[in-house]
Every structure is written in structure tokens, then in C-alpha cells.
Design an enzyme around this catalytic site. Structure first.
Site, PDB file in Angstrom:
ATOM      1  N   ASP A  83      -2.187 -11.226  -1.729  1.00 31.48           N
ATOM      2  CA  ASP A  83      -2.717 -10.719  -0.462  1.00 31.48           C
ATOM      3  C   ASP A  83      -4.200 -10.382  -0.700  1.00 31.48           C
ATOM      4  O   ASP A  83      -4.600 -10.094  -1.827  1.00 31.48           O
ATOM      5  CB  ASP A  83      -1.935  -9.451  -0.084  1.00 31.48           C
ATOM      6  CG  ASP A  83      -2.274  -8.934   1.308  1.00 31.48           C
ATOM      7  OD1 ASP A  83      -1.529  -9.255   2.241  1.00 31.48           O
ATOM      8  OD2 ASP A  83      -3.279  -8.207   1.445  1.00 31.48           O
ATOM      9  N   ASP A 143      -3.877 -13.300   4.712  1.00 32.10           N
ATOM     10  CA  ASP A 143      -5.198 -12.755   5.068  1.00 32.10           C
ATOM     11  C   ASP A 143      -6.345 -13.214   4.161  1.00 32.10           C
ATOM     12  O   ASP A 143      -7.467 -12.755   4.307  1.00 32.10           O
ATOM     13  CB  ASP A 143      -5.153 -11.215   5.174  1.00 32.10           C
ATOM     14  CG  ASP A 143      -4.431 -10.558   4.024  1.00 32.10           C
ATOM     15  OD1 ASP A 143      -4.171 -11.230   3.020  1.00 32.10           O
ATOM     16  OD2 ASP A 143      -4.133  -9.343   4.147  1.00 32.10           O
ATOM     17  N   HIS A 180      -5.801  -7.843   0.066  1.00 35.73           N
ATOM     18  CA  HIS A 180      -6.009  -6.422  -0.254  1.00 35.73           C
ATOM     19  C   HIS A 180      -5.333  -6.068  -1.575  1.00 35.73           C
ATOM     20  O   HIS A 180      -4.264  -6.605  -1.881  1.00 35.73           O
ATOM     21  CB  HIS A 180      -5.435  -5.560   0.883  1.00 35.73           C
ATOM     22  CG  HIS A 180      -6.024  -5.883   2.218  1.00 35.73           C
ATOM     23  ND1 HIS A 180      -5.376  -6.675   3.141  1.00 35.73           N
ATOM     24  CD2 HIS A 180      -7.224  -5.552   2.754  1.00 35.73           C
ATOM     25  CE1 HIS A 180      -6.158  -6.817   4.218  1.00 35.73           C
ATOM     26  NE2 HIS A 180      -7.279  -6.140   4.002  1.00 35.73           N
ATOM     27  N   HIS A 202       0.826  -1.225   0.000  1.00 35.50           N
ATOM     28  CA  HIS A 202       0.000   0.000   0.000  1.00 35.50           C
ATOM     29  C   HIS A 202       0.854   1.267   0.000  1.00 35.50           C
ATOM     30  O   HIS A 202       0.310   2.370  -0.001  1.00 35.50           O
ATOM     31  CB  HIS A 202      -0.921   0.018   1.224  1.00 35.50           C
ATOM     32  CG  HIS A 202      -1.855  -1.148   1.297  1.00 35.50           C
ATOM     33  ND1 HIS A 202      -2.635  -1.538   0.231  1.00 35.50           N
ATOM     34  CD2 HIS A 202      -2.138  -2.023   2.303  1.00 35.50           C
ATOM     35  CE1 HIS A 202      -3.348  -2.603   0.583  1.00 35.50           C
ATOM     36  NE2 HIS A 202      -3.064  -2.922   1.830  1.00 35.50           N
TER      37      HIS A 202
HETATM   38 ZN   LIG Z   1      -3.516  -7.614   3.228  1.00 39.49          ZN
END
Ligand SMILES: [Zn+2]
Length: 283
Positions: free
Chosen positions: A120, A197, A122, A83
Site C-alpha cells: 500500500d 493507492d 502508506h 494503521h
Molecule cells: Zn493506503
């Protein structure tokens, strides 16, 4: 697992970080001069230790890439901070280790093309934005569509999956995504974000993969790389299990599977290097 060598993570200089980050952002981070808003977006307070940890987490991905290009596969026991953008951090990410390491491997002329395979839960929004105009690094993100970040960036290939996707649909989507990626690029190195995750007991993820689904995910990436003689550098990504042991278990499983594929990955990598040498001589 007996062949695994554990190395201390090296640090990363400002010059190397500047391959993916703006100098003013690097100096704001290292000097503790971020605005309160920017610090809040990162999610934890500034400290010298935070700076040191961030430099070393990036250094470990660089080291993993260099090792993978010799050994076939290597793992950073941190990293996957996808991110982080060129000029700001967010979501517990400060420096984008995958982008920095990919660009450094190219600058060192170890590889020409890299693929960042981000599994991941996200979306790899920072990676996508840093490498948006770079055709030499392919960015693939397979993520939960309803997960953070709620405003997504555009990767070279984005697969946004619905809540409760489960093993079967996930693995089908992943196989299709990998096929599409390899039809569009021929990387010599994959930086693999093996986020924990996506596991069914994760507090933040919503995709509900089982441990055997996660094993199949990891195997799919390593087998696809192995078949094509591509080195794989693994980074951890996120994991927020209700039971911390389960998150650790997912990461440990990825490392066991990586170790199982190591010999074949290295053998096929060498085969490709030899073939390239032969082609050089034959021209
Ligand atoms: Zn993540």
C-alpha cells in the site's frame, strides 16, 4: 477466473482480536465507548454496522489465510487495515486484520513464520508497532515516504520512496526489498497488502505507477512466493482514485493475476508439504 469460489466473510471473536489488540480497546470499539478524539482519529463515526464490518473484514483475512495454506492463494475483498495499533485505530483502520490473522495462523499451528508484505502507498505503521518485538512475523513496508503517516513506525524492513517514483524505480526497489526479506526470513505464509493507492491517478498516493507497473508488482510478489512454495493471502488496502472505476480496475487486476498464479502456487505449496513430510520421516 472460473475456479474462483466466493465465500461470505465470517466474523471474528473478541478473543481472536485480542491476539493483536488490547482488551480495553476491543471493548471500547464494540461498546461504542471510544473518546471523541479516538473516534476522530479513525475517521468515521461509530455504529453497530461499523463494528460488524470490522469484525468481518478481519474474519475474511483469517479465512483467506486458511484457504491460501491449502489452495496456494486466496483474496479478501476488503482488509489491509494496517494503521490500526494494538490500543487505537486511525486512518480508517479499526482492527489490524493482517496482524490478527498472522498471529492466529501461528496459534493454530498452521505456520511458524509469516511475512506481511505491505505494498500500500502508506506505511503499515500499526502492523509495525504491533509486531515490533515478534521475530516470527516479518514486516515489510514499501511506501511513499511523503505520505501519511507522517511519523513512521519501524518495520523489519521499510522502503520509503520519493514522490513520482514511477514503474521502473518502484519495481527495482521492490525486487531488492523482496530479496532482502527472503535473506532474513523463511515464511510459510505471506499476507500481501495490494494497495491500489500507488496508481498514478490516485488522489492520495504519489508514486505514479501505471496499470502495467501494478501488474508487474503483483507478478513479482506471486512469483517470489511461488518459487519458494509460500502461500499468499491477499488483502485490498487503500485506493482513492479520481475515477472509482480505476481503483476497482487495479483490485480486479490483482485478483486476475492471483488466479493466474493459483495453480503453480498450490502445486509448489504441496511440493513443499510433501518434502517436509519426507524430511520428518527421514529423521
Ligand atoms: Zn493506503
Amino acid at each position: 477466473m472460473s475456479d474462483i469460489v466466493l465465500q461470505e466473510a465470517p466474523t471474528t471473536t473478541d478473543g481472536v482480536l485480542a491476539l493483536a489488540h488490547h482488551p480495553h480497546y476491543i471493548s471500547a470499539i464494540t461498546g461504542g465507548k471510544l473518546s471523541p478524539e479516538c473516534q476522530k482519529a479513525i475517521g468515521f463515526p461509530w455504529s453497530l454496522q461499523m463494528v460488524e464490518r470490522s469484525r468481518r473484514a478481519t474474519g475474511a483475512t483469517i479465512a483467506a489465510c486458511r484457504s491460501a495454506l491449502v489452495e496456494g492463494v486466496a483474496v479478501n475483498l476488503a482488509g489491509g487495515t494496517h494503521h490500526a495499533h494494538a490500543d487505537r485505530g486511525e486512518g480508517f483502520c479499526i482492527f489490524n486484520d493482517g496482524a490478527v490473522a498472522s498471529l492466529l495462523m501461528q496459534a493454530e499451528r498452521r505456520v511458524q513464520k509469516v511475512a506481511i508484505v505491505d505494498l500500500d502507498v502508506h506505511q503499515g505503521n500499526g502492523t509495525a508497532s504491533i509486531l515490533a518485538n515478534d521475530d516470527s512475523v516479518f514486516t515489510l513496508s514499501v511506501h511513499g515516504e511523503n505520505n501519511y503517516p507522517f511519523v513512521k513506525e519501524q518495520s523489519d524492513l521499510d522502503i520509503g520512496l520519493p514522490d513520482d517514483t514511477g514503474d521502473v524505480a518502484y519495481l527495482s526497489a521492490l525486487a531488492s526489498a523482496l530479496n532482502t526479506m527472503f535473506s532474513r526470513c523463511t515464511p510459510q505464509l505471506i499476507v500481501y497488502l495490494a494497495g491500489a493507492d500507488v496508481h498514478e491517478n490516485d488522489r492520495l498516493g504519489r508514486l505514479k505507477l501505471t496499470m502495467s507497473g501494478l501488474a508487474a508488482r503483483d507478478n513479482a510478489v506471486f512469483e517470489a512466493a511461488s518459487q519458494r512454495g509460500i502461500a499468499v493471502a491477499v488483502t485490498m488496502g487503500g485506493g482513492y482514485g479520481r475515477d472509482i472505476d480505476q481503483t476497482v480496475g487495479v483490485h480486479a487486476q490483482t485478483i486476475r493475476i492471483a488466479a493466474r498464479h493459483a495453480r503453480t502456487l498450490q502445486h509448489n505449496l504441496r511440493g513443499l508439504v510433501e518434502k517436509d513430510k519426507y524430511q520428518e520421516h527421514s529423521c
